[in-house]
Every structure is written in structure tokens, then in C-alpha cells.
Design a protein around this motif. Structure first.
Motif, mmCIF file in Angstrom:
data_model
loop_
_atom_site.group_PDB
_atom_site.id
_atom_site.type_symbol
_atom_site.label_atom_id
_atom_site.label_comp_id
_atom_site.label_asym_id
_atom_site.label_seq_id
_atom_site.Cartn_x
_atom_site.Cartn_y
_atom_site.Cartn_z
ATOM 1 N N LEU A 107 -5.489 16.920 -2.388
ATOM 2 C CA LEU A 107 -6.190 17.747 -3.365
ATOM 3 C C LEU A 107 -6.635 16.959 -4.586
ATOM 4 N N ASP A 108 -5.893 15.920 -4.963
ATOM 5 C CA ASP A 108 -6.266 15.183 -6.174
ATOM 6 C C ASP A 108 -7.653 14.566 -6.052
ATOM 7 N N PHE A 109 -8.020 14.106 -4.847
ATOM 8 C CA PHE A 109 -9.368 13.564 -4.651
ATOM 9 C C PHE A 109 -10.418 14.640 -4.880
ATOM 10 N N HIS A 110 -10.231 15.813 -4.313
ATOM 11 C CA HIS A 110 -11.227 16.887 -4.400
ATOM 12 C C HIS A 110 -11.281 17.484 -5.812
ATOM 13 N N GLU A 111 -10.194 17.411 -6.537
ATOM 14 C CA GLU A 111 -10.226 17.871 -7.930
ATOM 15 C C GLU A 111 -10.921 16.852 -8.824
ATOM 16 N N ARG A 112 -10.863 15.587 -8.424
ATOM 17 C CA ARG A 112 -11.472 14.516 -9.233
ATOM 18 C C ARG A 112 -12.966 14.399 -8.983
ATOM 19 N N GLU A 113 -13.408 14.623 -7.741
ATOM 20 C CA GLU A 113 -14.799 14.454 -7.361
ATOM 21 C C GLU A 113 -15.557 15.782 -7.444
ATOM 22 N N ARG A 114 -16.794 15.732 -7.904
ATOM 23 C CA ARG A 114 -17.629 16.929 -7.924
ATOM 24 C C ARG A 114 -18.090 17.269 -6.516
ATOM 25 N N VAL A 115 -18.176 18.576 -6.233
ATOM 26 C CA VAL A 115 -18.555 19.017 -4.893
ATOM 27 C C VAL A 115 -19.930 18.474 -4.511
ATOM 28 N N GLY A 116 -20.876 18.544 -5.451
ATOM 29 C CA GLY A 116 -22.219 18.056 -5.159
ATOM 30 C C GLY A 116 -22.236 16.582 -4.815
ATOM 31 N N GLY A 117 -21.396 15.795 -5.490
ATOM 32 C CA GLY A 117 -21.322 14.373 -5.190
ATOM 33 C C GLY A 117 -20.766 14.104 -3.800
ATOM 34 N N VAL A 118 -19.760 14.880 -3.409
ATOM 35 C CA VAL A 118 -19.177 14.725 -2.072
ATOM 36 C C VAL A 118 -20.194 15.113 -1.001
ATOM 37 N N VAL A 119 -20.909 16.232 -1.239
ATOM 38 C CA VAL A 119 -21.928 16.672 -0.275
ATOM 39 C C VAL A 119 -23.038 15.623 -0.164
#
Length: 585
Positions: A107-119
């Protein structure tokens, strides 16, 4: 986030398709060899056919050219089909691997990264790799073989003339090295700016209702325009580099042709060189510089693809902060005692170092089949406790056990089967009610879904829907009322049958009628299960077997609600506040 070289993970993925790659490369070699023979046939046609006036020799040269062109066409088709197939399969594999890896990250990765950036990594960055995998591979092999073959042929035809022409080679080598280095950096910045703009746009679209409510359209437009402006400025640098590089390459090719024509022409006039040889030499010279032009024109897309591949590699290099042990221990099948002993935890900062402590020595015990309500001010540590109980993070000190088993000693799959987290606003996927009910148990049938709704007393609410269980719920369940979403989430849990539930308050945004239905469903769902609930309403607190007041990352009080009321203190103050709020409402 580090962006390591993609070669380490791209090479094994290419190796899987080595047969198709071999076929494509063989076709490339055949096409290149055929292309190298054409200028020689021109030489033969001129020197042995045109100059001496021999029509038979000229005819044989023409037929040879036709045969060579046919070989080139057939080889080009095989090459295109084989290498395009490899590129498509590989990009599919990259996307699948990237998405699977993202789901495994903690979860720490997903809380640190913006959803749009991951997509953007899954879509734009992977898509940018297509030229790198398909066109670059073809052109690289073709160009290297062509340049090596032409260089050899030029020396064989006339080494003196070849030596004069190749004087421009050092200039071109330095130019290519300069352009490759500068453009790699420029395209890395383009991909980063593009990802930031994509993330900003995605967030703005998702929050359009909030933006309209607070009249923030102009401010948001300005911020998004700024992001797109940064992307435009980033794109300007590769264009500037190309505007200097391509004309310089053109100049080098023209200079080499002029040298060949001047030196070779004088040698023909002097009788030291045949005119057909000079014509072939000039054609070969064009073939020598064509690969340089092709590679130069491909540099932009290749550098973009390399930057995208490096960003994908950066995600693949991430490792889950919560790891499975080498020999996982099974958890109890049913609800068991849940215990936190001396738990301390601090959220990691962006630089990886721990921040301020969110929990400072928490001790809690929830007997099997009991319900614990967590209460306290915002930021006290309630949600952090929930994240540790579901092992989104591991504690920095102390331990959390279920049925005597440390959560760090079990596997993530085992934990997910035993412990379920229910957020305040349940997430529903686009599809039907039935699709969402069977999310955790896709092998079950409609009867199981109907039984789940009946078990929690939610069947009447969904029977009223026009399509029943086949009713589309819309994106994120927006076609259903909030109460219906909660009931669907509870029925989904009943099917999944975890022994432990960790709940954020499920009735925080409901009207009285919906709250009553949801509370009754929650009572049924809690039977026989160990439950920890973050409580925001008095009803939830009074129905709990015990209450823990969390204050500043510590347990200020922990006892049954009646005993806490009698003892006074923080819980009694919260209780009085709830009563006054209910009376005022």
C-alpha cells in the motif's frame, strides 16, 4: 523513483520469441543482401552491356535486377509479419507483467504514487515502447548489416576512392554520439512531463463534481494548462536537437557524394576507373548513408520508447515492503483472538526514512467472536491500526497476532482469506449486481448470491431493482444508492466468509432509514466473527463488546462501553458530545 536500464528485463522477454526473431532477422539479412547486389548489377549492365554495346549482357543484368527486387519484396513481407508479431506479443506481455506487479506492491507504493501517473506507465509508457521493440530492431539489424556490407564492397570496388569518402566518417560518428546522449535525456523529461500532465487531467476529471461545487473550474484549467505547458516545453528540446542533427547528417552525405564524384570522375577521365564502377560506387555510397538517415529519423521514437521502458523498469524494480515469509504459517479457519502487543509504527517519508510515529506502543486484545470499536479524534491513529491489522504495513516494533500466529509469519493470500477490510465507501466495479457479489468467489452461482443477500436481510432492497441481480451498477457503483452499495459489500463479504472483519464506519453517510437497514445487515454479518470497527456513530459504539479510545497514537482507555461511561474520562466526553449532536439534529 529510480529508472534503471530496461535491458535487464527486456532481453529475457525477447528471448521467449527467439524463433520468430530468428525468422525476422533472416528475412532482414536476405533483403539486405539482395539490396547490396543491385548496384553491382548496375555496374555489370553499364560496363559489360552499355559501354561495349552488348545487349545480351544488358538483358541478363536487367533480369538479375528483377529477381533481386522479387527477393526483397518476399523477404520484406516475412520480416514485417514476424517482427510485428513479436512486438505485439511482447508489449502485451509487458503490460500484463506490469499490471500484475502493481497489484503485488504494498500500500505504501500506491499511497505515494498518483493514480494518473501509475496509469500512464501502463498505457502511455508501454505504448511508447512499440517503435523500440519493432521498428528499432528491424532498422538496427538492417542498418548495421547494410553499412558493414557497403563498407566492404566500397573497399573492394576501389580502395582509394573508399578511403577518400570515409574521411567524413569520424565527423558522423561524433555527431551521432552527441545526438544520442542529448536526445535520451530530452525524451526522459518528455515522458515525465507527459505522465504528470496525465495524472493532473485524470484527477481533475474524477473530481469534476467537487470542482464545479466550489467553482474551481478556472483554477483547475490554469493548473492543467501549466502542466501541458511544461509538456510542450519538454517536447521543444528534442525538436531543437533534431533540427541541428538531421541537416548535419544531410550535409555529411552530400559532402561524401561530392568527394566521390570529384575524385572518381577524375579517375574515370584518366582511364584509371570504369564509369560503371563509379556509378555503382555512388549508389553504394547512398546505401551507406541511407541507414544513417533511417536511424536518425528513428532516434526520436526510439528515445521516447527507451524513456518509457526505463520508467516501466522503475516500477518493476520496486519490491513490496510487506513480504511473505519463506515458510508461511496457516491462520485459524474461523474467527480467533486478535492481539496487538507493544505496536509502534511510523509512516515512511518520500525519502524512505521513517516519519513521526503514528502509533506509540499500542496494546489491544479482541477475543474471538467479539467486536472492538475504535474511537478518537481525526489523526489519532485509528486508520493506522486498521492498516496494520490488514497488513498493508508491518509494525516497526511489537507484534500483531491472530489465534496466536504473528501476521508476519503467514502469507498474504492466507491473510486476505482470513481478514477482510471494509472501507467507509465500498468500491464497486462496473458490471452488474451479481458480478460484484461474486467478486471474491467467481466460481459460485446465482443461488449463492441470493442466499448471501437473504442472510444479511438485504434481499428486499435488491428485489426492487428493475433488473434484480442483473442490474448494472455503473462506474464505482454510482447507479446504486449508498445504502445499497453497503449492503452489496456486506453480502459480498458473507460469500467470501472471512473470520475477521476490519470495518471503517459503514453508516457515516447514510440517512436514518438506510442506516437502520445497514446496521441490521452488519449485526448479522458480525455473528461469529472477530470484528474491529472504526466508529463514528454512537449506535456502533454501544453495540460493541468493548471500546478503545485512541489518542495521540496510544490507547487512552479500553473497556466495555458501560464501564467506560461509569469511569468517566475521554470516552464519557465523546459520548456526551454524540448525545448533544443527536439532540441538535
Amino acid at each position: 523513483m529510480n529508472d534503471p536500464s530496461p535491458a535487464a528485463w527486456l532481453r529475457p522477454m525477447l528471448a521467449v520469441h527467439r524463433r520468430a526473431l530468428a525468422a525476422g532477422c533472416a528475412a532482414v539479412l536476405a533483403r539486405t543482401a539482395a539490396g547490396l547486389s543491385l548496384p553491382y548489377l548496375v555496374k555489370v549492365g553499364i560496363d559489360e552491356g552499355v559501354v561495349p554495346g552488348d545487349p545480351d549482357a544488358l538483358s541478363w543484368a536487367v533480369l538479375g535486377c528483377a529477381a533481386v527486387i522479387a527477393v526483397q519484396a518476399a523477404a520484406a513481407r516475412i520480416e514485417t509479419l514476424a517482427l510485428a508479431r513479436v512486438a505485439q506479443r511482447m508489449l502485451h506481455a509487458v503490460r500484463s507483467r506490469l499490471f500484475a506487479h502493481l497489484q503485488r506492491l504494498s500500500l505504501d507504493f500506491h499511497e505515494r504514487e498518483r493514480v494518473g501517473g501509475v496509469v500512464a506507465r501502463i498505457t502511455g509508457d508501454v505504448a511508447s515502447m512499440q517503435p523500440l521493440v519493432a521498428e528499432a530492431l528491424v532498422n538496427l539489424v538492417t542498418s548495421l548489416v547494410t553499412m558493414a556490407g557497403v563498407a566492404v564492397v566500397l573497399v573492394v570496388l576501389d580502395w582509394r576512392l573508399a578511403l577518400a569518402v570515409l574521411a567524413v566518417a569520424p565527423f558522423l560518428a561524433v555527431l551521432v554520439a552527441w545526438f544520442r546522449r542529448r536526445s535520451a535525456t530530452a525524451w526522459r523529461r518528455v515522458r515525465e512531463a507527459s505522465a504528470a500532465a496525465s495524472a493532473e487531467a485524470r484527477e481533475s476529471v474524477a473530481a469534476v463534481a467537487v470542482l464545479q461545487a466550489f467553482r474551481r473550474e478556472e483554477v483547475t484549467l490554469g493548473r492543467l494548462a501549466g502542466r501541458y505547458g511544461e509538456e510542450r516545453v519538454a517536447n521543444r528540446r528534442p525538436i531543437d536537437l533534431a533540427s541541428m542533427f538531421f541537416p548535419a547528417v544531410e550535409f555529411g552525405g552530400a559532402a561524401a557524394t561530392a568527394i566521390a564524384l570529384a575524385v572518381g570522375g577524375h579517375r574515370v577521365i584518366d582511364g584509371a576507373l570504369e564509369i560503371g564502377t563509379l556509378a555503382a560506387f555512388l549508389i553504394y555510397l547512398r546505401l551507406l548513408f541511407d541507414p544513417v538517415f533511417q536511424l536518425s529519423e528513428l532516434f526520436d521514437s526510439v528515445q521516447s520508447g527507451t524513456a518509457g521502458a526505463a520508467r516501466v523498469a522503475g516500477v518493476l524494480a520496486q519490491r513490496p515492503s510487506v513480504q511473505d515469509p519463506p515458510a508461511p504459517v496457516p491462520l485459524p479457519a474461523a474467527g480467533a483472538e486478535l492481539r496487538m502487543s507493544g505496536v509502534r509504527f511510523a509512516y515512511p517519508r518520500a525519502d524512505g526514512e521513517p516519519g513521526p510515529e503514528a502509533l506509540r506502543g499500542v496494546d489491544l486484545v479482541v477475543p474471538a467472536g467479539h467486536t472492538l470499536a475504535l474511537v478518537g479524534a481525526t489523526g489519532a491513529g485509528k486508520s493506522t491500526i486498521a492498516k496494520l491489522l490488514t497488513r498493508c504495513y508491518d509494525p516497526d516494533a511489537g507484534q500483531i497476532t491472530l489465534g496466536g500466529v504473528d501476521l508476519r509469519a503467514t502469507s498474504e493470500d492466507e491473510l486476505r482469506r482470513a481478514v477482510a477490510y471494509v472501507p467507509q465507501e465500498p468500491f464497486l466495479f462496473a458490471g452488474t449486481v451479481l458480478d460484484n457479489l461474486l467478486l471474491g468467489k467467481p466460481g459460485h452461482d446465482r443461488a449463492r448470491a441470493e442466499a448471501a443477500l437473504a442472510a444479511i436481510g438485504a434481499e428486499p432492497a435488491f428485489r426492487r431493482l428493475d433488473g434484480g441481480l442483473d442490474t448494472p451498477v455503473g462506474e464505482r457503483g454510482e447507479q446504486l444508492a449508498m445504502g445499497e452499495r453497503q449492503l452489496l459489500a456486506f453480502a459480498r463479504l458473507w460469500i467470501d466468509a472471512p473470520g475477521v472483519l476490519v470495518l471503517d464506519e459503514a453508516t457515516g453517510h447514510l440517512d436514518e432509514e438506510s442506516e437502520e437497514r445497514v446496521q441490521e445487515a452488519l449485526r448479522r454479518l458480525r455473528r461469529g466473527r472477530t470484528v474491529v470497527v472504526i466508529a463514528h456513530r454512537l449506535t456502533t459504539v454501544t453495540e460493541a463488546d468493548q471500546v478503545a479510545v485512541i489518542d495521540g497514537g496510544r490507547v487512552a482507555q479500553a473497556d466495555p462501553p458501560a464501564e467506560l461511561l461509569a469511569a468517566g474520562g475521554p470516552f464519557a466526553v465523546l459520548h456526551d458530545r454524540w448525545l448533544r449532536s443527536a439532540a441538535a439534529g
